[in-house]
Write a protein that holds these residues in place. Structure first.
Motif, mmCIF file in Angstrom:
data_model
loop_
_atom_site.group_PDB
_atom_site.id
_atom_site.type_symbol
_atom_site.label_atom_id
_atom_site.label_comp_id
_atom_site.label_asym_id
_atom_site.label_seq_id
_atom_site.Cartn_x
_atom_site.Cartn_y
_atom_site.Cartn_z
ATOM 1 N N HIS A 134 38.082 -0.231 33.402
ATOM 2 C CA HIS A 134 39.224 -1.278 33.555
ATOM 3 C C HIS A 134 40.366 -0.855 34.133
ATOM 4 N N ALA A 135 40.911 0.208 33.501
ATOM 5 C CA ALA A 135 42.192 1.011 34.052
ATOM 6 C C ALA A 135 41.807 1.438 35.525
ATOM 7 N N ALA A 136 40.771 1.789 35.909
ATOM 8 C CA ALA A 136 40.507 2.315 37.419
ATOM 9 C C ALA A 136 40.536 0.916 38.228
ATOM 10 N N VAL A 137 39.885 -0.180 37.792
ATOM 11 C CA VAL A 137 39.570 -1.112 38.614
ATOM 12 C C VAL A 137 41.208 -1.926 38.902
ATOM 13 N N VAL A 138 41.981 -1.818 37.680
ATOM 14 C CA VAL A 138 43.363 -2.267 38.023
ATOM 15 C C VAL A 138 44.367 -1.464 38.855
ATOM 16 N N GLU A 139 44.091 -0.308 38.757
ATOM 17 C CA GLU A 139 44.997 0.558 39.770
ATOM 18 C C GLU A 139 44.313 0.548 41.095
ATOM 19 N N GLU B 15 37.051 4.429 47.757
ATOM 20 C CA GLU B 15 37.134 5.924 47.247
ATOM 21 C C GLU B 15 38.276 5.918 46.250
ATOM 22 N N ASP B 16 39.046 5.352 46.002
ATOM 23 C CA ASP B 16 40.304 5.664 45.060
ATOM 24 C C ASP B 16 39.602 5.069 43.819
ATOM 25 N N PHE B 17 39.009 4.096 43.703
ATOM 26 C CA PHE B 17 38.068 3.445 42.548
ATOM 27 C C PHE B 17 37.153 4.722 42.132
ATOM 28 N N TYR B 18 36.520 5.297 42.664
ATOM 29 C CA TYR B 18 35.341 6.266 42.356
ATOM 30 C C TYR B 18 36.061 7.455 41.764
ATOM 31 N N ARG B 19 37.292 7.826 42.426
ATOM 32 C CA ARG B 19 37.901 9.003 42.053
ATOM 33 C C ARG B 19 38.601 8.847 40.436
ATOM 34 N N LEU B 20 39.293 7.612 40.549
ATOM 35 C CA LEU B 20 39.898 6.996 39.212
ATOM 36 C C LEU B 20 39.013 6.829 38.355
ATOM 37 N N LEU B 21 37.825 6.307 38.513
ATOM 38 C CA LEU B 21 36.776 6.001 37.251
ATOM 39 C C LEU B 21 36.264 7.236 36.838
ATOM 40 N N THR B 22 36.086 8.141 37.680
ATOM 41 C CA THR B 22 35.436 9.460 37.108
ATOM 42 C C THR B 22 36.550 10.164 36.085
ATOM 43 N N ASN C 156 39.081 8.863 34.546
ATOM 44 C CA ASN C 156 39.484 8.114 33.480
ATOM 45 C C ASN C 156 38.106 8.370 32.336
ATOM 46 N N LEU C 157 36.957 8.294 33.167
ATOM 47 C CA LEU C 157 35.878 8.416 31.888
ATOM 48 C C LEU C 157 35.898 9.960 31.439
ATOM 49 N N GLU C 158 36.150 10.903 32.356
ATOM 50 C CA GLU C 158 36.142 12.085 31.708
ATOM 51 C C GLU C 158 37.223 12.402 30.656
ATOM 52 N N LYS C 159 38.429 11.942 30.995
ATOM 53 C CA LYS C 159 39.510 12.151 30.203
ATOM 54 C C LYS C 159 39.535 11.350 29.023
ATOM 55 N N GLU C 160 39.172 10.244 28.961
ATOM 56 C CA GLU C 160 39.215 9.158 27.983
ATOM 57 C C GLU C 160 37.817 9.089 27.039
ATOM 58 N N ALA C 161 36.603 9.187 27.711
ATOM 59 C CA ALA C 161 35.376 9.406 27.319
ATOM 60 C C ALA C 161 34.550 10.494 27.069
ATOM 61 N N GLY C 162 34.791 11.418 27.969
ATOM 62 C CA GLY C 162 34.213 12.734 27.765
ATOM 63 C C GLY C 162 33.107 12.606 28.623
ATOM 64 N N ILE C 163 33.195 11.764 29.633
ATOM 65 C CA ILE C 163 31.811 11.549 30.446
ATOM 66 C C ILE C 163 32.001 12.324 31.618
ATOM 67 N N ALA C 164 31.252 13.225 32.073
ATOM 68 C CA ALA C 164 31.231 14.276 33.027
ATOM 69 C C ALA C 164 31.203 13.225 34.238
ATOM 70 N N PRO C 165 32.200 13.726 35.340
ATOM 71 C CA PRO C 165 31.766 13.013 36.983
ATOM 72 C C PRO C 165 30.149 13.133 37.371
ATOM 73 N N SER C 166 29.515 14.053 36.859
ATOM 74 C CA SER C 166 28.172 14.115 37.500
ATOM 75 C C SER C 166 27.457 12.913 36.825
ATOM 76 N N ASP C 167 27.954 12.448 35.645
ATOM 77 C CA ASP C 167 26.980 11.509 35.020
ATOM 78 C C ASP C 167 27.234 9.928 35.311
ATOM 79 N N VAL C 168 28.201 9.866 36.497
ATOM 80 C CA VAL C 168 28.656 8.524 37.057
ATOM 81 C C VAL C 168 27.914 8.103 38.203
ATOM 82 N N VAL C 169 27.255 7.214 38.260
ATOM 83 C CA VAL C 169 26.847 6.428 39.501
ATOM 84 C C VAL C 169 27.376 5.198 39.805
ATOM 85 N N VAL C 170 27.800 4.777 40.915
ATOM 86 C CA VAL C 170 28.438 3.653 41.159
ATOM 87 C C VAL C 170 27.674 3.011 42.522
ATOM 88 N N SER C 171 27.432 1.737 42.424
ATOM 89 C CA SER C 171 27.003 0.945 43.424
ATOM 90 C C SER C 171 27.824 -0.206 43.759
#
Length: 129
Positions: free
Chosen positions: A25-30, A82-89, A91-106
């Motif tokens: 959600h933080a990535a969406v808002v930004e 593009e900003d959303f993809y960057r911010l999402l990955t 945030n997920l890595e920093k806050e949730a420990g999810i690697a950017p390689s584990d994030v797929v967006v459509s």
């Protein structure tokens, strides 16, 4: 708005889900400059054998932490996406420990007439939004 639908391998705790959703959600808002209180998220959890998420020749390895995110939204610019993809990955890595390689967006785009937020009205068309 936008509407985010997350597909995940089952097994995360409620705290982990909350962290994931808050980070997204933080990535969406930004990225899209939507109000903080404008939040639509749905989580679907699947047994591990019901999620097959292989790359298309990019050499990307996935883990059980894979997140498949489908975003339905009004039209957004290429830069916003593009900003959303960057911010999402990030945030997920920093806050949730999810690697950017584990994030797929459509992203699925639609128009103002395709939304009703309740009361049987198309608020983007009526001027309520």
């Amino acid at each position: 708005m936008p509407l985010l639908r997350f597909d995940l391998v089952a097994g995360r705790t409620q705290a982990e889900l909350t962290t994931l959703l808050d980070a997204a959600h933080a990535a969406v808002v930004e990225a899209f400059e939507v109000p903080d209180g404008d939040r639509y998220q749905v989580v679907h959890q699947h047994p591990a054998g019901e999620m097959v998420v292989h790359d298309t020749g990019l050499g990307i390895d996935r883990t059980r932490d894979v997140v498949v995110l489908q975003m339905t939204s009004r039209k957004r610019t290429q830069q916003q996406k593009e900003d959303f993809y960057r911010l999402l990955t990030r945030n997920l890595e920093k806050e949730a420990g999810i690697a950017p390689s584990d994030v797929v967006v459509s992203v699925v785009e639609n128009a103002d007439a395709d939304w009703s937020f309740g009361h049987g009205r198309a608020q983007f068309l009526t001027g309520e939004l």
